[in-house]
Write an enzyme that holds these catalytic residues in place. Sequence first.
Site, PDB file in Angstrom:
ATOM      1  N   GLU A  78     -15.074  -9.885  -5.020  1.00 23.98           N
ATOM      2  CA  GLU A  78     -14.075  -9.564  -4.103  1.00 23.98           C
ATOM      3  C   GLU A  78     -13.229 -11.007  -4.420  1.00 23.98           C
ATOM      4  OE1 GLU A  78     -11.803  -7.279  -4.990  1.00 23.98           O
ATOM      5  OE2 GLU A  78     -12.797  -5.908  -6.216  1.00 23.98           O
ATOM      6  N   ARG A 135       0.928  -0.841   0.222  1.00 23.49           N
ATOM      7  CA  ARG A 135      -0.163   0.134  -0.248  1.00 23.49           C
ATOM      8  C   ARG A 135       1.380   1.403  -0.414  1.00 23.49           C
ATOM      9  NH1 ARG A 135      -4.833  -0.966  -2.042  1.00 23.49           N
ATOM     10  NH2 ARG A 135      -5.369  -2.936  -0.555  1.00 23.49           N
ATOM     11  N   ALA A 181     -11.301  -7.671  -0.152  1.00 21.88           N
ATOM     12  CA  ALA A 181     -12.070  -6.214  -0.285  1.00 21.88           C
ATOM     13  C   ALA A 181     -11.757  -5.185  -1.759  1.00 21.88           C
ATOM     14  CB  ALA A 181     -11.171  -4.903   1.059  1.00 21.88           C
ATOM     15  N   GLU A 204      -9.440 -11.973  -5.695  1.00 19.56           N
ATOM     16  CA  GLU A 204      -8.244 -11.896  -4.563  1.00 19.56           C
ATOM     17  C   GLU A 204      -8.142 -13.341  -4.345  1.00 19.56           C
ATOM     18  OE1 GLU A 204      -8.530  -9.007  -1.839  1.00 19.56           O
ATOM     19  OE2 GLU A 204      -9.024  -7.181  -3.676  1.00 19.56           O
ATOM     20  N   GLU A 231      -1.491  -5.895  -6.974  1.00 15.65           N
ATOM     21  CA  GLU A 231      -2.032  -7.972  -6.744  1.00 15.65           C
ATOM     22  C   GLU A 231      -1.411  -8.500  -6.951  1.00 15.65           C
ATOM     23  OE1 GLU A 231      -5.914  -6.851  -8.358  1.00 15.65           O
ATOM     24  OE2 GLU A 231      -6.465  -6.690  -5.727  1.00 15.65           O
TER      25      GLU A 231
END
Length: 192
Positions: free
Chosen positions: A97, A68, A80, A101, A147
Amino acid sequence: MEELRDERVDLEVISSELVYQGAVWNVRSDTVRYGDSEMTRQYVAHPGAAAVVAIDDDERVVLIQQYRHPIKERDWEIPAGLLDVAGEPPLETAKRELTEEVDLAAERWQHLVSMHTTPGGNDEVVHIFLARGLSHVESDYEREHEESDMRVERLPLADVIDGVLAGRLRNGILATGALAAAEVLRREAAAV
């Protein structure tokens, strides 16, 4: 005292302008009448998000770790994503999601909480769901950027709670979701 709850306030908006238009969210500047005076506030206009506390049959939570940029860390999170599909309800976003993910689907879904992440700086609302009855699914979703090297782990819920309380896991959505899920499971066990 009546039931404690947040209260909606509709102020007269004197002016509202788009200061910055971004790829995901925008920055707005609003001037409103507050009592006998005017005040100007800038904030991030956010589409909102949905998040999932996915718990397997061994009471392990599915966590992801990804970079992040604003905090310059790879933090641990729950799956999320943004409410970025027009008209898609938050529960459907959460289901999407979870598949995109971590390649999972769930048999049982339950709304845990909806929370404002940073009400002094943005209007984001995150809807957090509890997912149980997990199963693997094939996904053709292409993970890019942050990701692309996401780490996925399953940890006991108690260990996640310990990490939150010790300050090792500081993601607010993870903390809120894990604590809410633990309380739901505690209440279910007490009702038996």
